[in-house]
Design an enzyme around this catalytic site. Sequence first.
Site, PDB file in Angstrom:
ATOM      1  N   GLU A  32       0.849  -1.203   0.000  1.00  6.39           N
ATOM      2  CA  GLU A  32       0.000   0.000   0.000  1.00  6.39           C
ATOM      3  C   GLU A  32       0.881   1.248   0.000  1.00  6.39           C
ATOM      4  O   GLU A  32       2.033   1.207   0.463  1.00  6.39           O
ATOM      5  CB  GLU A  32      -0.898  -0.054   1.252  1.00  6.39           C
ATOM      6  CG  GLU A  32      -1.711   1.174   1.567  1.00  6.39           C
ATOM      7  CD  GLU A  32      -2.763   1.517   0.523  1.00  6.39           C
ATOM      8  OE1 GLU A  32      -2.393   1.702  -0.644  1.00  6.39           O
ATOM      9  OE2 GLU A  32      -3.942   1.646   0.903  1.00  6.39           O
ATOM     10  N   ASP A  33       0.353   2.352  -0.507  1.00  9.20           N
ATOM     11  CA  ASP A  33       1.127   3.596  -0.486  1.00  9.20           C
ATOM     12  C   ASP A  33       1.195   4.174   0.927  1.00  9.20           C
ATOM     13  O   ASP A  33       2.272   4.359   1.477  1.00  9.20           O
ATOM     14  CB  ASP A  33       0.592   4.625  -1.502  1.00  9.20           C
ATOM     15  CG  ASP A  33      -0.891   4.950  -1.332  1.00  9.20           C
ATOM     16  OD1 ASP A  33      -1.567   4.360  -0.464  1.00  9.20           O
ATOM     17  OD2 ASP A  33      -1.392   5.816  -2.084  1.00  9.20           O
ATOM     18  N   ASP A  79      -2.976   5.489   6.923  1.00  7.50           N
ATOM     19  CA  ASP A  79      -3.258   6.729   7.661  1.00  7.50           C
ATOM     20  C   ASP A  79      -4.128   6.343   8.866  1.00  7.50           C
ATOM     21  O   ASP A  79      -3.610   5.805   9.847  1.00  7.50           O
ATOM     22  CB  ASP A  79      -3.942   7.694   6.687  1.00  7.50           C
ATOM     23  CG  ASP A  79      -4.190   9.072   7.252  1.00  7.50           C
ATOM     24  OD1 ASP A  79      -3.775   9.338   8.382  1.00  7.50           O
ATOM     25  OD2 ASP A  79      -4.811   9.905   6.567  1.00  7.50           O
ATOM     26  N   SER A  80      -5.434   6.541   8.797  1.00  7.28           N
ATOM     27  CA  SER A  80      -6.292   6.082   9.896  1.00  7.28           C
ATOM     28  C   SER A  80      -6.229   4.559  10.018  1.00  7.28           C
ATOM     29  O   SER A  80      -6.434   4.000  11.096  1.00  7.28           O
ATOM     30  CB  SER A  80      -7.748   6.521   9.666  1.00  7.28           C
ATOM     31  OG  SER A  80      -8.324   5.761   8.632  1.00  7.28           O
ATOM     32  N   THR A 125      -8.924   1.763   5.706  1.00  5.79           N
ATOM     33  CA  THR A 125      -8.851   1.112   4.390  1.00  5.79           C
ATOM     34  C   THR A 125      -8.123  -0.229   4.506  1.00  5.79           C
ATOM     35  O   THR A 125      -8.584  -1.257   4.004  1.00  5.79           O
ATOM     36  CB  THR A 125      -8.092   2.022   3.390  1.00  5.79           C
ATOM     37  OG1 THR A 125      -8.677   3.317   3.421  1.00  5.79           O
ATOM     38  CG2 THR A 125      -8.132   1.459   1.992  1.00  5.79           C
ATOM     39  N   PHE A 159       0.024  16.261   3.878  1.00  3.85           N
ATOM     40  CA  PHE A 159      -0.535  15.542   2.730  1.00  3.85           C
ATOM     41  C   PHE A 159       0.547  15.431   1.678  1.00  3.85           C
ATOM     42  O   PHE A 159       1.113  16.425   1.236  1.00  3.85           O
ATOM     43  CB  PHE A 159      -1.750  16.273   2.163  1.00  3.85           C
ATOM     44  CG  PHE A 159      -2.519  15.426   1.198  1.00  3.85           C
ATOM     45  CD1 PHE A 159      -3.523  14.580   1.636  1.00  3.85           C
ATOM     46  CD2 PHE A 159      -2.208  15.436  -0.156  1.00  3.85           C
ATOM     47  CE1 PHE A 159      -4.214  13.764   0.748  1.00  3.85           C
ATOM     48  CE2 PHE A 159      -2.886  14.624  -1.058  1.00  3.85           C
ATOM     49  CZ  PHE A 159      -3.895  13.793  -0.604  1.00  3.85           C
ATOM     50  N   ARG A 218       1.000  11.918  -9.600  1.00  3.33           N
ATOM     51  CA  ARG A 218       1.451  10.528  -9.394  1.00  3.33           C
ATOM     52  C   ARG A 218       2.813  10.272 -10.036  1.00  3.33           C
ATOM     53  O   ARG A 218       3.546   9.390  -9.618  1.00  3.33           O
ATOM     54  CB  ARG A 218       0.447   9.536 -10.005  1.00  3.33           C
ATOM     55  CG  ARG A 218      -0.892   9.477  -9.296  1.00  3.33           C
ATOM     56  CD  ARG A 218      -1.647   8.234  -9.760  1.00  3.33           C
ATOM     57  NE  ARG A 218      -3.068   8.282  -9.429  1.00  3.33           N
ATOM     58  CZ  ARG A 218      -3.585   7.906  -8.265  1.00  3.33           C
ATOM     59  NH1 ARG A 218      -2.797   7.497  -7.295  1.00  3.33           N
ATOM     60  NH2 ARG A 218      -4.890   7.959  -8.049  1.00  3.33           N
TER      61      ARG A 218
END
Length: 183
Positions: A101-102, A105-106, A109, A154, A167
Amino acid sequence: MDESAAILTPVFTAGQIARRVAELGSEINAAYGQEPLLAICVLKGAFMFFSDLARHIENPGLELDFVRLASYGMNSKSSKHIIFSKDIELDILGKNVLIVEDIVDSGHTMKFLIDQLGARKPKSVAVAALVDKKERREADLEVAFAGFCLPAGFIVGYGMDYAEHFRNLPEICELQMPSEGHF
Ligand code: IMP
Ligand code: MG
């Protein structure tokens, strides 16, 4: 959006990323040895990380697959309703699965994906994330292979986007849009 107004501040250079991804490959090689391994790329953000990382995994039994998730929510912070917009194609029963995964965060996902794939009875499920924003974690999960840890901000580039832009940048940058304030 007006990309020309974006302020991009480099956080990790292409060289730093390349070195760290090579180290992660060594960690993964040490962890799995020659055991069969299925690496799953979480599209789209992880595509560049995945392709570089795969070249450092020295495992003749390595298989690759791709998943894409879509989330619907009122804002980016709330826990979201997540669906597969593209499922993997390979059978994972009894296999060691490495989700690539990139950013975690929380963690909502990734928790969703771990639970969904876990229900298909793999031998193991682990997560490799290019960036771990672990201070922001809400869901309970372990990132076994973390490239970089960041407390906030971000970021875009090296596969990661803001509204599908940036990207293609070879480095990881923090993004600020003057008109939209700070992330
Ligand atoms: P989580 O469910 O809160 O862990 O969100 C993870 C997903 O949000 C990642 O897979 C990214 O797609 C996206 N995301 C979180 N932080 C960033 C960021 O700084 N830049 C780009 N995408 C991000
Ligand atoms: Mg993502």
